[in-house]
Design a protein around this motif. Structure first.
Motif, PDB file in Angstrom:
ATOM      1  N   VAL A 130      25.559  32.030  41.071  1.00  0.00           N
ATOM      2  CA  VAL A 130      24.386  32.842  41.575  1.00  0.00           C
ATOM      3  C   VAL A 130      24.048  33.570  40.254  1.00  0.00           C
ATOM      4  O   VAL A 130      24.684  33.998  39.494  1.00  0.00           O
ATOM      5  N   ILE A 159      29.867  38.997  47.595  1.00  0.00           N
ATOM      6  CA  ILE A 159      30.002  37.675  47.833  1.00  0.00           C
ATOM      7  C   ILE A 159      31.368  37.302  47.822  1.00  0.00           C
ATOM      8  O   ILE A 159      31.778  36.594  48.737  1.00  0.00           O
ATOM      9  N   GLN A 211      32.264  37.769  51.573  1.00  0.00           N
ATOM     10  CA  GLN A 211      31.444  36.598  52.569  1.00  0.00           C
ATOM     11  C   GLN A 211      32.571  35.590  53.274  1.00  0.00           C
ATOM     12  O   GLN A 211      33.721  35.187  52.622  1.00  0.00           O
ATOM     13  N   ALA A 252      35.254  34.977  43.956  1.00  0.00           N
ATOM     14  CA  ALA A 252      34.273  34.867  43.315  1.00  0.00           C
ATOM     15  C   ALA A 252      34.007  36.085  41.925  1.00  0.00           C
ATOM     16  O   ALA A 252      34.869  37.086  42.192  1.00  0.00           O
ATOM     17  N   VAL A 308      31.291  31.059  42.299  1.00  0.00           N
ATOM     18  CA  VAL A 308      31.959  31.479  43.545  1.00  0.00           C
ATOM     19  C   VAL A 308      32.821  30.089  43.755  1.00  0.00           C
ATOM     20  O   VAL A 308      32.222  28.820  43.538  1.00  0.00           O
ATOM     21  N   ILE A 367      24.658  33.548  51.243  1.00  0.00           N
ATOM     22  CA  ILE A 367      24.372  34.264  49.626  1.00  0.00           C
ATOM     23  C   ILE A 367      22.830  34.251  49.599  1.00  0.00           C
ATOM     24  O   ILE A 367      22.489  35.341  49.057  1.00  0.00           O
ATOM     25  N   VAL A 396      20.461  30.416  43.953  1.00  0.00           N
ATOM     26  CA  VAL A 396      21.953  30.084  44.275  1.00  0.00           C
ATOM     27  C   VAL A 396      22.120  28.742  44.149  1.00  0.00           C
ATOM     28  O   VAL A 396      21.455  27.893  44.828  1.00  0.00           O
TER      29      VAL A 396
END
Length: 475
Positions: A61, A111, A114, A120, A272, A287, A296
């Protein structure tokens, strides 16, 4: 009785069996070579992603820098002597990599929380640019001015002066020392010294890429100056394949503190890892939806960006090779079937006589199909030998392929493109053609299928024979 008759008939018709087996062997051998080359292309592409993306990293990201936030050239301040005379100065500037905007550390935590995310971590990409040299001011020349407040009597100008400056730059990445299985350093292996430990969050330690260490003559135990701070080189890291993501790695907290602009609790990239490969797509969408303006990128997206003659060869192997294999294999099956039918036609008297003495059509058909299946398996064995030999030649003689990763339309290309910049925009990959167990199983299945198809042709012809046909041949 079945196997005795089968063995005897195969011995009697060795030439016909060899022709049928050879045709199938060529088709199966070609399928093995093409499948192995395609697997080698995928393996080569994986090596590119492995070196650029990071082991275990599924998604990255980043955020594209806003145009008003400094999309133009960067400005550096280089001071001169305080007394106006010649002086030697060193100015060390540590700036974020251009094109990337900063992300809050809270984004990393969000993140990480999630669904479907295993872990991450954040990283901060910086450029260290050092100016070192002599600075000499110019001298005023021309007609001198009058007294203070009076009008100048003539023109004046500055002459001479200037600077003799050396510029040195290298890339620095701040990494999360608490989680190193994901991120920019995970695609490299520490080959000398030691890596970071979880407690090195604020340590003056550095890990240097082996190529940069060789170029600068750096060894474990020596020091490297970054923004006036002396970092001890505790480890030398070697990229598993291709170029390293950065030339120098330091703890993330130190990188955030030393940057010339305010980067406290900021990162430039979030790496991630998903719980499973099946969840990568869903995690990416989540995301993308939750972070405004973020770019992303998944490993699949990066694979689509792999270019160069690796991409060309991969497309050739996947498309033309696949259809060529299908065409040759279909032709081999058809030829085997026609040859089997022809052989059955030449055995009218034999099969007619067997029917006359009591053999049913089903028994004759099974006998023909048994012979064809054995021919197919023999062809499969020969095809495996040809395919393995062809794959070995491809591995031994194939030239190296080059690959690059293009910048995305939405952003500057991410850490992968940044790594390629330090490698001259290309990575060389040696092509291999691995023969896997799955390919061997496929070859055996194709051999059996070819034999059965040929047996169906021959069995159909044998089932239509009548004892009267044999009696006419005898007469």
């Amino acid at each position: 009785m079945f196997f005795t008759y089968l063995r005897r008939e195969l011995r009697r018709r060795r030439k016909a069996a060899a022709v049928i087996a050879s045709g199938l062997a060529l088709g199966i051998g070609l399928v093995i070579v093409v499948s192995s080359v395609s697997a080698g292309m995928r393996e080569a592409q994986d090596q590119v992603l492995h070196s650029l993306y990071g082991v275990g990293t599924d998604i990255t990201v980043t955020k594209e820098q806003a145009e008003e936030g400094g999309g133009g050239p960067r400005r550096f301040t280089i001071g001169g002597g305080k007394d106006g005379g010649t002086t030697t100065r060193t100015d060390d500037n540590l700036m974020p990599v251009g094109g990337f905007d900063k992300l809050d550390a809270d984004v990393v935590d969000a993140i990480r929380g999630q669904d479907g995310v295993a872990t991450a971590v954040g990283a901060l990409a910086l450029n260290d640019v050092t100016f070192k040299g002599e600075f000499k001011p110019g001298e005023i020349q021309g007609v001198p001015q009058g007294k203070p407040g009076e009008k100048p009597q003539g023109r004046q100008f500055v002459q001479g002066g200037g600077a003799d400056v050396d510029v040195d730059s290298f890339t620095v990445t701040g990494v999360d020392t608490g989680e190193q299985s994901v991120g920019p350093l995970s695609s490299s292996k520490v080959t000398a010294g030691t890596g970071f430990t979880a407690g090195d969050t604020d340590a003056l330690k550095a890990i240097v890429d082996s190529a940069y260490a060789k170029d600068k003559g750096l060894k474990v135990g020596e020091t490297l100056t970054i923004k006036g701070k002396k970092f001890e080189v505790t480890g030398i890291a070697t990229a598993d394949t291709g170029a390293a993501t950065s030339q120098v790695y330091i703890p993330l907290k130190r990188a955030q503190t030393l940057a010339d602009v305010d980067m406290k609790d900021k990162v430039s990239t979030v790496y991630v890892k998903a719980d499973s490969s099946e969840q990568i797509g869903a995690v990416k969408k989540a995301i993308d939806a939750s972070i405004d303006g973020a770019t992303v990128t998944s490993s699949a997206d990066l694979a689509e960006q792999v270019s160069g003659n690796l991409s060309t060869a991969s497309n050739l192997a996947d498309n033309i090779g696949r259809w060529l294999s299908v065409a040759v294999l279909a032709a081999a099956f058809l030829v085997a079937g026609l040859l089997t039918m022809s052989a059955v036609s030449r055995r009218v008297r034999e099969f007619g006589t067997l029917k006359a003495v009591g053999w049913r059509s089903g028994r004759v058909v099974r006998q023909v199909m048994g012979e064809a299946l054995v021919n197919g398996l023999i062809g499969g064995a020969l095809g495996i030998a040809l395919g393995v030999g062809g794959a070995y030649l491809v591995t031994a003689l194939a030239p190296k392929l080059t690959a690059g990763v293009a910048a995305t339309e939405r952003g500057p290309g991410g850490p992968a493109a940044r790594a390629l910049e330090s490698a001259g925009d290309q990575i060389e990959i040696a092509l291999r053609a691995p023969v896997t167990l799955n390919v061997i199983v496929l070859a055996v299945a194709l051999a059996a299928a070819g034999g059965l198809i040929a047996g169906c042709f021959g069995g159909w012809r044998a089932a239509r024979l009548r004892p009267a046909d044999a009696l006419r041949r005898i007469a």
